[in-house]
Design a protein around this motif. Structure first.
Motif, PDB file in Angstrom:
ATOM      1  N   GLN A  12       0.709  -1.379  -0.116  1.00 51.28           N
ATOM      2  CA  GLN A  12      -0.083  -0.042   0.156  1.00 51.28           C
ATOM      3  C   GLN A  12       1.153   1.215  -0.050  1.00 51.28           C
ATOM      4  OE1 GLN A  12      -2.521  -0.356   3.344  1.00 51.28           O
ATOM      5  NE2 GLN A  12      -3.872  -1.732   2.248  1.00 51.28           N
ATOM      6  N   HIS A  13       1.883   1.369   0.538  1.00 51.21           N
ATOM      7  CA  HIS A  13       2.969   2.362   0.850  1.00 51.21           C
ATOM      8  C   HIS A  13       3.336   2.746  -0.428  1.00 51.21           C
ATOM      9  CE1 HIS A  13       2.879   2.902   5.291  1.00 51.21           C
ATOM     10  NE2 HIS A  13       3.118   1.380   5.336  1.00 51.21           N
TER      11      HIS A  13
ATOM     12  N   ILE B 162       0.435   4.334  -2.439  1.00 53.70           N
ATOM     13  CA  ILE B 162       0.154   5.702  -2.133  1.00 53.70           C
ATOM     14  C   ILE B 162       1.292   6.630  -2.742  1.00 53.70           C
ATOM     15  CG2 ILE B 162       0.190   7.189  -0.088  1.00 53.70           C
ATOM     16  CD1 ILE B 162      -1.205   4.842   1.506  1.00 53.70           C
ATOM     17  N   ASP B 163       2.681   6.344  -2.665  1.00 50.96           N
ATOM     18  CA  ASP B 163       3.591   7.132  -3.326  1.00 50.96           C
ATOM     19  C   ASP B 163       3.538   7.209  -4.626  1.00 50.96           C
ATOM     20  OD1 ASP B 163       5.134   7.565  -0.667  1.00 50.96           O
ATOM     21  OD2 ASP B 163       6.321   5.818  -0.925  1.00 50.96           O
TER      22      ASP B 163
ATOM     23  N   GLU C  94       0.933   9.898  -5.431  1.00 48.32           N
ATOM     24  CA  GLU C  94       1.207  11.112  -5.172  1.00 48.32           C
ATOM     25  C   GLU C  94       2.721  11.545  -5.937  1.00 48.32           C
ATOM     26  OE1 GLU C  94       1.905  11.327  -0.756  1.00 48.32           O
ATOM     27  OE2 GLU C  94      -0.182  11.536  -0.389  1.00 48.32           O
TER      28      GLU C  94
ATOM     29  N   LEU D 296      -7.675   5.118  -4.003  1.00 49.84           N
ATOM     30  CA  LEU D 296      -7.039   6.275  -3.596  1.00 49.84           C
ATOM     31  C   LEU D 296      -7.423   7.540  -4.417  1.00 49.84           C
ATOM     32  CD1 LEU D 296      -3.557   4.837  -3.065  1.00 49.84           C
ATOM     33  CD2 LEU D 296      -4.760   5.770  -1.257  1.00 49.84           C
TER      34      LEU D 296
ATOM     35  N   HIS E  80       0.704   8.238   5.477  1.00 48.74           N
ATOM     36  CA  HIS E  80      -0.057   7.369   4.939  1.00 48.74           C
ATOM     37  C   HIS E  80      -0.782   6.502   5.714  1.00 48.74           C
ATOM     38  CE1 HIS E  80       3.466   5.979   1.892  1.00 48.74           C
ATOM     39  NE2 HIS E  80       2.897   7.360   1.836  1.00 48.74           N
TER      40      HIS E  80
ATOM     41  N   VAL F 236      -3.850   8.589   5.297  1.00 48.73           N
ATOM     42  CA  VAL F 236      -4.468   8.178   3.669  1.00 48.73           C
ATOM     43  C   VAL F 236      -5.390   7.091   3.783  1.00 48.73           C
ATOM     44  CG1 VAL F 236      -3.824   7.792   1.475  1.00 48.73           C
ATOM     45  CG2 VAL F 236      -2.671   9.553   2.412  1.00 48.73           C
ATOM     46  N   GLU F 237      -4.639   5.975   4.290  1.00 49.75           N
ATOM     47  CA  GLU F 237      -5.281   4.514   4.427  1.00 49.75           C
ATOM     48  C   GLU F 237      -6.572   4.687   5.289  1.00 49.75           C
ATOM     49  OE1 GLU F 237      -5.039   2.262   2.818  1.00 49.75           O
ATOM     50  OE2 GLU F 237      -6.202   0.596   3.833  1.00 49.75           O
TER      51      GLU F 237
ATOM     52  N   ARG G  58      -9.269   6.394   2.785  1.00 46.40           N
ATOM     53  CA  ARG G  58      -9.304   5.656   1.964  1.00 46.40           C
ATOM     54  C   ARG G  58     -10.480   4.762   2.210  1.00 46.40           C
ATOM     55  NH1 ARG G  58      -9.141   0.875  -0.323  1.00 46.40           N
ATOM     56  NH2 ARG G  58      -8.138   0.124   1.346  1.00 46.40           N
TER      57      ARG G  58
END
Ligand SMILES: [Zn+2]
Lengths: 207, 176
Positions: free
Chosen positions: A9-10, A13-14, A17, A45, B160, B163-164, B167
């Motif tokens: 997930q990280h 997300i990056d 972005e 997202l 993060h 965000v999660e 989401r």
């Protein structure tokens, strides 16, 4: 980095972005073409960010800004300033409202007024036991750290702010005996810390 | 140190006026996004500038003026919230808000706003602040770390996490 065939997930997300390297971005794009799971995650997202773009800050009435500076200057007039710095904060630092928050900061330099850019030794410690949670040696000149037990939030408070009454309010909540116990525990633990010398950059907190 | 920061630190009154012009709206927005209360944010933004004014001599240029100002704002917001002892909304409240019928029906503006407010309030104040700096101010993790008093790793982790969390509440809203 992938886990069980999917991107973490990280990374996604990056990616959304625009924070990944071009080569990783290409790798993710290729993966998204065939992976339903990762694609669904990335799409959710996008939906989230689109929704958050609409989260507006309420605009105060025009008068608020017209007289903003005037009100600030009025309130900042001498006589309304916070009490001058007291010395107790700088040999050790307590924080804390009993049940919830805990920690402390500590540094090894004798002078409270740190020279610019001089690293200080910082330790996060549990207020109730003095146990060192993390060493943050080498952090830029900062004074106090607090960690909230319930949220794991870390707060760093610059030394110039440590002189404000807000911080003293917290300090004052400790009884004299609690302070003594805390400092004594902290010192013992610091000795052990010196011996094992586990220095971290502070980015990998134990959670 | 920037020129403006230097002038501010030396007590230049015009520099303070300039700082107010450049940063007051940003600070108000950050306070609002952290406190999630308009009246409190208005009061807080004002107090932040009082603090900036009285402490301006202590700005040493170790960080940028921008992150120095943000750090003052955040510390004051967090201290205020500790006193208020209201940080997050219990998850059940979020769920209740999310399932509550809205006047303009599902998918309407009011529903979206309620959803947003509930989702954001469920974050810790620090997560809200970090998310705000990242998402709305487009700050780097290094700047966020400076302003919020953590490491870049912790800033990223907080972002993060936020965000999660958001989401889960917002990103899957229209999916069944
Ligand atoms: Zn995948």
């Amino acid at each position: 980095m992938k886990s069980e065939g999917h991107f973490e997930q990280h990374d996604l997300i990056d990616f959304v972005e625009g924070e990944v390297t071009p080569s990783l971005a290409d790798e993710i794009k290729t993966h998204l073409e065939t992976c339903e799971t990762c694609r669904a995650y990335v799409e959710s997202l996008w939906r989230t960010f689109a929704a958050l773009e609409g989260d507006e800050v309420p605009e105060p009435s025009p008068g608020y800004w017209d007289y903003f500076e005037q009100r600030v200057r009025e309130r900042a007039k001498p006589g309304r300033e916070p009490a001058p710095r007291r010395s107790l904060v700088f040999s050790w630092l307590p924080g804390v409202a009993a049940a919830v928050a805990l920690v402390i900061l500590f540094w090894s330099l004798p002078e409270p007024r740190l020279p610019e850019a001089d690293p200080v030794d910082l330790f996060l410690a549990d207020l109730s036991t003095g146990e060192i949670i993390e060493s943050l040696s080498g952090s830029p000149g900062i004074g106090l750290m607090l960690i909230e037990a319930d949220t794991n939030d870390i707060t760093r408070i610059d030394d110039y702010l440590a002189e404000t009454t807000d911080i003293y309010d917290l300090v004052d909540q400790l009884t004299e005996q609690e302070r003594e116990i805390f400092i004594s525990n902290l010192r013992d633990n610091m000795k052990e810390e010196d011996n094992t010398s586990g220095i971290t950059d502070g980015s990998a907190r134990k959670g | 140190m920037t020129d403006l920061g230097q002038r501010l630190a030396s007590g230049d009154e015009d520099a303070f006026t300039e700082v107010v012009k450049q940063y007051s709206r940003k600070v108000y927005a950050l306070c609002y996004r952290t406190l999630r209360d308009e009246e409190e944010a208005k009061d807080m933004a004002q107090e932040v500038f009082v603090r900036i004014y009285t402490k301006r001599g202590s700005f040493k240029g170790r960080s940028s003026l921008y992150t120095w100002i943000y750090r003052i704002a955040l510390n004051m917001c967090f201290t205020h919230l500790k006193k208020r002892r209201v940080g997050t909304v219990p998850l059940e409240d979020v769920e209740r808000t999310l399932s509550a019928p809205e006047a303009d029906g599902p998918g309407g503006r009011a529903e979206l706003e309620a959803r947003l407010a509930a989702a954001v309030k469920n974050l810790s104040p620090r997560q809200r602040a970090v998310f705000s700096m990242r998402f709305y101010d487009r700050m780097t993790y290094k700047e966020i770390a400076e302003a919020s008093g953590t490491t870049t790793g912790a800033a990223k982790a907080n972002h993060h996490f936020a965000v999660e969390h958001l989401r889960k509440i917002l990103g899957e809203g229209d999916k069944k």
